[in-house]
Design a protein around this motif. Sequence first.
Motif, PDB file in Angstrom:
ATOM      1  N   ILE A 175       0.861  -1.185   0.000  1.00  0.00           N
ATOM      2  CA  ILE A 175       0.000   0.000   0.000  1.00  0.00           C
ATOM      3  C   ILE A 175       0.894   1.231   0.000  1.00  0.00           C
ATOM      4  CG2 ILE A 175      -1.784   1.291   1.237  1.00  0.00           C
ATOM      5  CD1 ILE A 175      -2.585  -1.381   2.573  1.00  0.00           C
ATOM      6  N   GLN A 176       0.724   2.065  -1.008  1.00  0.00           N
ATOM      7  CA  GLN A 176       1.539   3.280  -1.115  1.00  0.00           C
ATOM      8  C   GLN A 176       0.655   4.503  -0.919  1.00  0.00           C
ATOM      9  OE1 GLN A 176       4.642   4.201  -4.299  1.00  0.00           O
ATOM     10  NE2 GLN A 176       2.942   5.473  -4.979  1.00  0.00           N
ATOM     11  N   ILE A 177       1.110   5.415  -0.077  1.00  0.00           N
ATOM     12  CA  ILE A 177       0.370   6.651   0.191  1.00  0.00           C
ATOM     13  C   ILE A 177       1.231   7.839  -0.222  1.00  0.00           C
ATOM     14  CG2 ILE A 177      -0.754   8.054   1.960  1.00  0.00           C
ATOM     15  CD1 ILE A 177      -1.052   5.428   3.587  1.00  0.00           C
ATOM     16  N   GLN A 178       0.671   8.704  -1.078  1.00  0.00           N
ATOM     17  CA  GLN A 178       1.399   9.879  -1.546  1.00  0.00           C
ATOM     18  C   GLN A 178       0.954  11.127  -0.787  1.00  0.00           C
ATOM     19  OE1 GLN A 178       0.527   8.956  -5.919  1.00  0.00           O
ATOM     20  NE2 GLN A 178       2.606   9.755  -6.006  1.00  0.00           N
ATOM     21  N   ASP A 179       1.751  12.172  -0.892  1.00  0.00           N
ATOM     22  CA  ASP A 179       1.445  13.424  -0.189  1.00  0.00           C
ATOM     23  C   ASP A 179       0.116  14.023  -0.625  1.00  0.00           C
ATOM     24  OD1 ASP A 179       3.647  13.432   1.456  1.00  0.00           O
ATOM     25  OD2 ASP A 179       4.900  14.578   0.077  1.00  0.00           O
TER      26      ASP A 179
END
Length: 218
Positions: A175-179
């Motif tokens: 799971i990748q979370i960006q700004d």
Amino acid sequence: MKIKLIILSVFVFALFYAPKLSAQSDPEAKKIVNKVLQKVEAYNNVIISFRYTLENTTENVKQETRGDVTIEDDKYVLNLMGTQRIFDGEYIYTIIPEDEEVIISPYNKDDNNEITPSSMLTFFKDGYDYKMDIIQNNKGRKIQFVKLIPTDQEKEVKEILLGIDQQTYHIHNLIQIQDNGTKTEIKVNSFKFNQPLSEILFQFNEKKYSNYYINRIK
């Protein structure tokens, strides 16, 4: 079709890019990550089917698709959104049946913007701090999450959660979370390794696409 190609490029680049910097990490989390790396690097090849989800609640965007990838050393065959991408170790072939087009581009190993799906299982080897996170129960299997925090603070990626099956030490999901609030997830549906593969699997046969437009990028 351009939108599909953009999503394919985002999938290939965003989730597999890792800045090559040293990291200071939680020893327990680093130990788990090292076990994952040791197992993956011992395999001759892997075949993964997955679900890919991109979501941004602020923009009311949610896209979901399924795909599969076969990896052997640096070579790979990726199938996603009706498009196939083959890397034979020298060239990247993007086959787009909807447009009857094949895009052929050379791979430059010195260009950090050209990270291949073969990095999917090892991209976190460098450039991140490792922190222990929650444990989830998934159909009787315990999934230990490790938080990957980029050591380069200028990156758009805020953090990545790496879900690890405690029994097999295989990756369960990413799971990748960006700004900007965008969340992308790869969930592994099946994981096979050391399978018999065709000798021509990673070879592009141009004769099969004689009626396609061949776009060669130098």
